[in-house]
Design an enzyme around this catalytic site. Structure first.
Site, PDB file in Angstrom:
ATOM      1  N   LYS A 141       6.495 -10.149   4.126  1.00 44.51           N
ATOM      2  CA  LYS A 141       6.497 -10.468   2.698  1.00 44.51           C
ATOM      3  C   LYS A 141       6.326  -9.155   1.948  1.00 44.51           C
ATOM      4  O   LYS A 141       5.212  -8.628   1.850  1.00 44.51           O
ATOM      5  CB  LYS A 141       5.371 -11.424   2.330  1.00 44.51           C
ATOM      6  CG  LYS A 141       5.329 -11.739   0.830  1.00 44.51           C
ATOM      7  CD  LYS A 141       4.051 -12.432   0.416  1.00 44.51           C
ATOM      8  CE  LYS A 141       4.035 -12.684  -1.096  1.00 44.51           C
ATOM      9  NZ  LYS A 141       4.129 -11.428  -1.898  1.00 44.51           N
TER      10      LYS A 141
ATOM     11  N   ALA B   4       5.992  -6.583  -1.275  1.00 46.11           N
ATOM     12  CA  ALA B   4       5.385  -6.721  -2.601  1.00 46.11           C
ATOM     13  C   ALA B   4       6.470  -6.994  -3.634  1.00 46.11           C
ATOM     14  O   ALA B   4       7.597  -6.491  -3.535  1.00 46.11           O
ATOM     15  CB  ALA B   4       4.632  -5.446  -2.967  1.00 46.11           C
TER      16      ALA B   4
ATOM     17  N   GLY C 108      -3.839  -4.380   0.412  1.00 47.90           N
ATOM     18  CA  GLY C 108      -3.858  -4.637  -1.016  1.00 47.90           C
ATOM     19  C   GLY C 108      -5.267  -4.609  -1.569  1.00 47.90           C
ATOM     20  O   GLY C 108      -6.143  -3.908  -1.056  1.00 47.90           O
ATOM     21  N   SER C 109      -5.497  -5.393  -2.592  1.00 49.09           N
ATOM     22  CA  SER C 109      -6.774  -5.397  -3.302  1.00 49.09           C
ATOM     23  C   SER C 109      -7.830  -6.196  -2.546  1.00 49.09           C
ATOM     24  O   SER C 109      -7.521  -6.994  -1.652  1.00 49.09           O
ATOM     25  CB  SER C 109      -6.587  -5.997  -4.691  1.00 49.09           C
ATOM     26  OG  SER C 109      -6.254  -7.371  -4.585  1.00 49.09           O
TER      27      SER C 109
ATOM     28  N   GLU D 169      -6.627  -4.139   4.988  1.00 44.32           N
ATOM     29  CA  GLU D 169      -6.823  -2.793   4.457  1.00 44.32           C
ATOM     30  C   GLU D 169      -6.853  -2.928   2.946  1.00 44.32           C
ATOM     31  O   GLU D 169      -5.835  -3.176   2.309  1.00 44.32           O
ATOM     32  CB  GLU D 169      -5.696  -1.845   4.876  1.00 44.32           C
ATOM     33  CG  GLU D 169      -5.953  -0.423   4.396  1.00 44.32           C
ATOM     34  CD  GLU D 169      -4.769   0.501   4.583  1.00 44.32           C
ATOM     35  OE1 GLU D 169      -4.608   1.420   3.749  1.00 44.32           O
ATOM     36  OE2 GLU D 169      -4.001   0.305   5.541  1.00 44.32           O
ATOM     37  N   LEU D 170      -8.029  -2.740   2.375  1.00 45.65           N
ATOM     38  CA  LEU D 170      -8.230  -3.079   0.972  1.00 45.65           C
ATOM     39  C   LEU D 170      -8.496  -1.831   0.134  1.00 45.65           C
ATOM     40  O   LEU D 170      -7.800  -0.846   0.258  1.00 45.65           O
ATOM     41  CB  LEU D 170      -9.357  -4.113   0.869  1.00 45.65           C
ATOM     42  CG  LEU D 170      -9.184  -5.325   1.812  1.00 45.65           C
ATOM     43  CD1 LEU D 170     -10.369  -6.267   1.699  1.00 45.65           C
ATOM     44  CD2 LEU D 170      -7.883  -6.042   1.536  1.00 45.65           C
TER      45      LEU D 170
ATOM     46  N   TRP E 176       2.850  -2.257  -2.585  1.00 47.59           N
ATOM     47  CA  TRP E 176       3.946  -1.595  -3.286  1.00 47.59           C
ATOM     48  C   TRP E 176       3.810  -0.070  -3.311  1.00 47.59           C
ATOM     49  O   TRP E 176       4.788   0.633  -3.520  1.00 47.59           O
ATOM     50  CB  TRP E 176       4.017  -2.088  -4.737  1.00 47.59           C
ATOM     51  CG  TRP E 176       2.721  -1.933  -5.500  1.00 47.59           C
ATOM     52  CD1 TRP E 176       1.772  -2.894  -5.685  1.00 47.59           C
ATOM     53  CD2 TRP E 176       2.227  -0.745  -6.133  1.00 47.59           C
ATOM     54  NE1 TRP E 176       0.710  -2.375  -6.394  1.00 47.59           N
ATOM     55  CE2 TRP E 176       0.964  -1.069  -6.684  1.00 47.59           C
ATOM     56  CE3 TRP E 176       2.719   0.552  -6.295  1.00 47.59           C
ATOM     57  CZ2 TRP E 176       0.191  -0.134  -7.372  1.00 47.59           C
ATOM     58  CZ3 TRP E 176       1.952   1.482  -6.988  1.00 47.59           C
ATOM     59  CH2 TRP E 176       0.701   1.135  -7.513  1.00 47.59           C
ATOM     60  N   ASN E 177       2.606   0.466  -3.116  1.00 45.94           N
ATOM     61  CA  ASN E 177       2.409   1.897  -3.379  1.00 45.94           C
ATOM     62  C   ASN E 177       2.982   2.800  -2.287  1.00 45.94           C
ATOM     63  O   ASN E 177       3.453   3.894  -2.566  1.00 45.94           O
ATOM     64  CB  ASN E 177       0.929   2.212  -3.624  1.00 45.94           C
ATOM     65  CG  ASN E 177       0.053   1.900  -2.431  1.00 45.94           C
ATOM     66  OD1 ASN E 177       0.297   0.937  -1.701  1.00 45.94           O
ATOM     67  ND2 ASN E 177      -0.980   2.691  -2.225  1.00 45.94           N
TER      68      ASN E 177
ATOM     69  N   GLU F  15     -12.922   1.314  -8.035  1.00 43.06           N
ATOM     70  CA  GLU F  15     -11.631   1.914  -7.712  1.00 43.06           C
ATOM     71  C   GLU F  15     -10.792   2.084  -8.976  1.00 43.06           C
ATOM     72  O   GLU F  15     -10.593   1.147  -9.740  1.00 43.06           O
ATOM     73  CB  GLU F  15     -10.888   1.047  -6.707  1.00 43.06           C
ATOM     74  CG  GLU F  15      -9.593   1.673  -6.226  1.00 43.06           C
ATOM     75  CD  GLU F  15      -8.922   0.879  -5.121  1.00 43.06           C
ATOM     76  OE1 GLU F  15      -8.297   1.482  -4.236  1.00 43.06           O
ATOM     77  OE2 GLU F  15      -9.042  -0.371  -5.149  1.00 43.06           O
TER      78      GLU F  15
ATOM     79  N   CYS G 237      -4.611   4.424  -1.464  1.00 48.35           N
ATOM     80  CA  CYS G 237      -5.888   3.862  -1.013  1.00 48.35           C
ATOM     81  C   CYS G 237      -6.828   4.958  -0.528  1.00 48.35           C
ATOM     82  O   CYS G 237      -8.048   4.831  -0.638  1.00 48.35           O
ATOM     83  CB  CYS G 237      -5.659   2.837   0.088  1.00 48.35           C
ATOM     84  SG  CYS G 237      -4.778   3.476   1.531  1.00 48.35           S
TER      85      CYS G 237
END
Length: 463
Positions: free
Chosen positions: A157, A159, A209-210, A231-232, A133-134, A365, A265
Site C-alpha cells: 500500500k 502512501a 509512519g506516524s 517504524e514511527l 511518502w518521504n 517531532e 525519521c
C-alpha cells in the site's frame, strides 16, 4: 470522485496522480492470488528468488530518469538529489539479497547421537507493507525484498502522496518476471487497510509512519495473532564534544538537519554542544544554513524544496513561534528565502538557540527544516538531555575519542548510535528503535527474523 486517492503536488497544488480505491471484490481476489502464489514461491530456491529480485532492481534503475522529477512533483525533494534515493535502494536491496543465505540457513544445535535436530526459518505467508511518502523507495525496499527472499508474498500500500511509486514497484517486478500475485500494489482507503489486517487476511504488517498511524495498525491487528513491525517518529539528537572537528561536524549536521526539508525519521532535530565550542559552532552552522536555495524542486539549482504540504510547514512554524514567545532566538531571517510566504509549503530553514526542553520544538517531532541548539557543560548533561524524549531512533556523537563515543553510546536509549556521521542507514546493521519510535527490526541479517518464523525438527533416527 469521493472514492479516489489523489496525490497533490506541494509545488503548486496540482494533481500528480489519481487512483480509484479498490473494489472489495478485487481486494478479495488480490488476497486469494497472493496466498496461492506464495504456496508455490516458498518451494523455489533462494537462487531463483535472488535472480528475480536482482532483475527487479535493474528494472527499477532503468526507470531512474523519470523517478527523480516524479518524486519532486509528488513530495518536493529537489531533482538534484533524486539519484541518492535510488542508490540507497540498490544498496539495500542487493545487501538483503546477499544476506538471505546466512539469515535463512538452518540452525543446528550440538549433535545428539541418534537424532537429527535443526531449526528452519520458514515464511509467514503474506506480508502487507504500508509505505511512507518521504523516502518511498528506500523505506519500502527494507521489507519488500527480504519478505520475498524469505518466501512470502507481498501486498504494497503506497502512501497517497506518492502513489506513483507503487506503479514503479509493480512495473519493476513485472519486468523481472515475478509470478503473478506474489507482489501486488493496492490502492486502499484507511478503512480497507484496517479491515485487511483485522480480518486476518495478511500474516505480517510492516508500517512506517506516524505514532498515531502505528497505533492504528496495532489496534487493527489486536484480534489477530500477527506481528506488526513499526517504524514511527523520531526526535534525533546530536552531541558535539569539545574535541570534535568543528568544520566537518558543522557541514554534516547542517545536511543531517535540512536534507529533504528535514522530513526524515532520522534527521537531526536537536543539537547539544559543549559550552567551550558553542559560539563558534552556532556561528558556522548559521552561516552554512543561509547558503540553502529554497525553490522549485524541478530546478537543478534548488537545494531545499517545499515541505509535503502547507499544514506540515505551518505546524513547524507554530513550534518556532511558540519557542520564540518562550525566549528562544531565531538566527535565520525568512526574508532571505523569498519563496517562504509564511503560510505555504515553502518554508525557510530555521536555527534556534536559547531553547530548552519545556519547548515543543525540543520535545515533539518537527519533521521540518528547523533545529534547536543547546549548550551543555558535560557528557552527563548531554546524555540526560538526549534521552529526554519519547522517541529513540538514532543519536550521533561528534568526537575524536572512539572509546568515549562507545561509552556514551551505551548510555543512549536509541536503536542506532553514530559517531561522526548521522542520517544514514547501513544495510549491514539492524534498523530499529525504542520507545515511541516503534518496534521490530529491518535490514541486516536480523531483519529476516520478523519476516519468518522458526520451525523446529526433532527427528529420532531409529526406534
Amino acid at each position: 470522485m469521493d472514492n479516489d486517492l489523489v496525490s497533490l503536488s506541494p509545488i503548486d497544488g496540482h494533481e500528480v496522480a489519481r487512483r480509484p480505491v479498490m473494489r472489495e471484490a478485487d481486494l478479495a481476489l488480490a488476497v486469494h492470488r497472493a496466498k496461492a502464489a506464495q504456496q508455490l514461491w516458498q518451494q523455489t530456491s533462494l537462487v531463483e528468488r535472488a535472480e528475480v529480485c536482482r532483475r527487479m532492481v535493474a528494472a527499477m534503475l532503468d526507470m531512474s530518469d523519470g523517478i527523480a522529477p516524479e518524486l519532486a512533483r509528488s513530495m518536493g525533494r529537489p531533482v538534484r538529489y533524486g539519484a541518492g534515493e535510488l542508490n540507497g535502494f540498490r544498496e539495500r536491496a542487493h545487501f538483503m539479497v546477499e544476506a538471505a543465505a546466512e539469515a535463512l540457513s538452518p540452525h543446528q544445535p550440538s549433535p545428539t547421537p541418534g537424532f537429527t535436530r535443526y531449526i528452519k526459518r520458514v515464511p509467514l505467508g503474506t506480508v502487507l507493507t504500508v509505505a511512507p511518502w518521504n523516502y518511498p523507495y528506500l523505506t519500502t525496499v527494507n521489507s519488500v525484498v527480504p519478505a520475498l527472499m524469505a518466501g512470502n508474498a507481498v501486498l504494497l500500500k503506497p502512501a497517497q502522496q506518492t502513489l506513483l511509486t507503487g506503479d514503479r514497484f509493480q512495473a519493476a517486478f513485472d519486468a523481472a518476471g515475478l509470478s503473478e500475485g506474489l507482489f501486488q500494489t493496492l490502492a486502499l482507503s484507511h478503512q480497507q487497510t484496517h479491515n485487511l489486517i483485522a480480518g486476518g487476511d495478511v500474516d505480517m504488517v510492516c508500517f512506517t509512519g506516524s505514532v498515531s498511524g502505528g497505533q492504528a495498525m496495532q489496534k487493527a491487528a489486536v484480534s489477530e495473532f500477527i506481528p506488526v513491525g513499526l517504524e514511527l517518529g523520531g526526535k534525533d539528537a546530536a552531541y558535539v564534544r569539545a574535541d570534535a572537528n568543528l568544520d566537518a561536524t558543522v557541514e554534516n549536521l547542517i545536511d543531517g538537519s535540512f536534507f529533504n526539508s528535514g522530513q526524515s525519521c532520522c534527521g537531526i532535530e536537536r543539537i547539544y554542544v559543549q559550552d567551550g565550542l558553542f559560539d563558534a559552532f552556532v556561528e558556522k552552522f548559521v552561516a552554512g544554513t543561509r547558503n540553502y536555495v529554497l525553490g522549485d524542486p524541478l530546478d537543478p539549482e534548488t537545494t531545499l524544496g517545499p515541505m509535503v504540504n502547507a499544514r506540515a510547514a505551518n505546524f513547524a512554524r507554530g513550534q518556532i513561534a511558540a519557542a520564540v514567545k518562550e525566549g528562544a532566538k531565531t538566527h535565520i531571517d525568512p526574508g532571505l528565502f523569498p519563496m517562504d510566504d509564511g503560510e505555504g509549503a515553502y518554508m525557510a530553514p530555521q536555527v534556534l538557540t536559547h531553547v530548552n526542553h519545556s519547548m515543543s520544538v525540543m520535545k515533539d517531532e518537527s519533521f521540518a527544516p528547523v533545529v534547536g541548539i543547546m549548550s551543555v557543560t558535560s557528557d552527563a548533561e548531554a546524555i540526560e538531555l538526549m534521552n529526554d524524549s519519547e522517541f529513540g531512533l538514532t543519536a550521533s556523537i561528534w568526537t575524536a575519542d572512539l572509546d568515549k563515543a562507545q561509552d556514551l553510546g551505551d548510555q543512549l536509549d536509541v536503536g542506532t548510535v553514530f559517531m561522526n556521521r548521522c542520517d544514514y542507514l547501513d544495510p549491514a546493521l539492524a534498523w530499529t528503535g525504542v520507545k515511541n519510535t516503534g518496534r521490530g527490526c529491518t535490514l541486516s541479517a536480523l531483519g529476516y527474523e520478523q519476516l519468518t518464523r522458526p520451525k523446529s525438527y526433532h527427528l529420532r533416527e531409529t526406534l
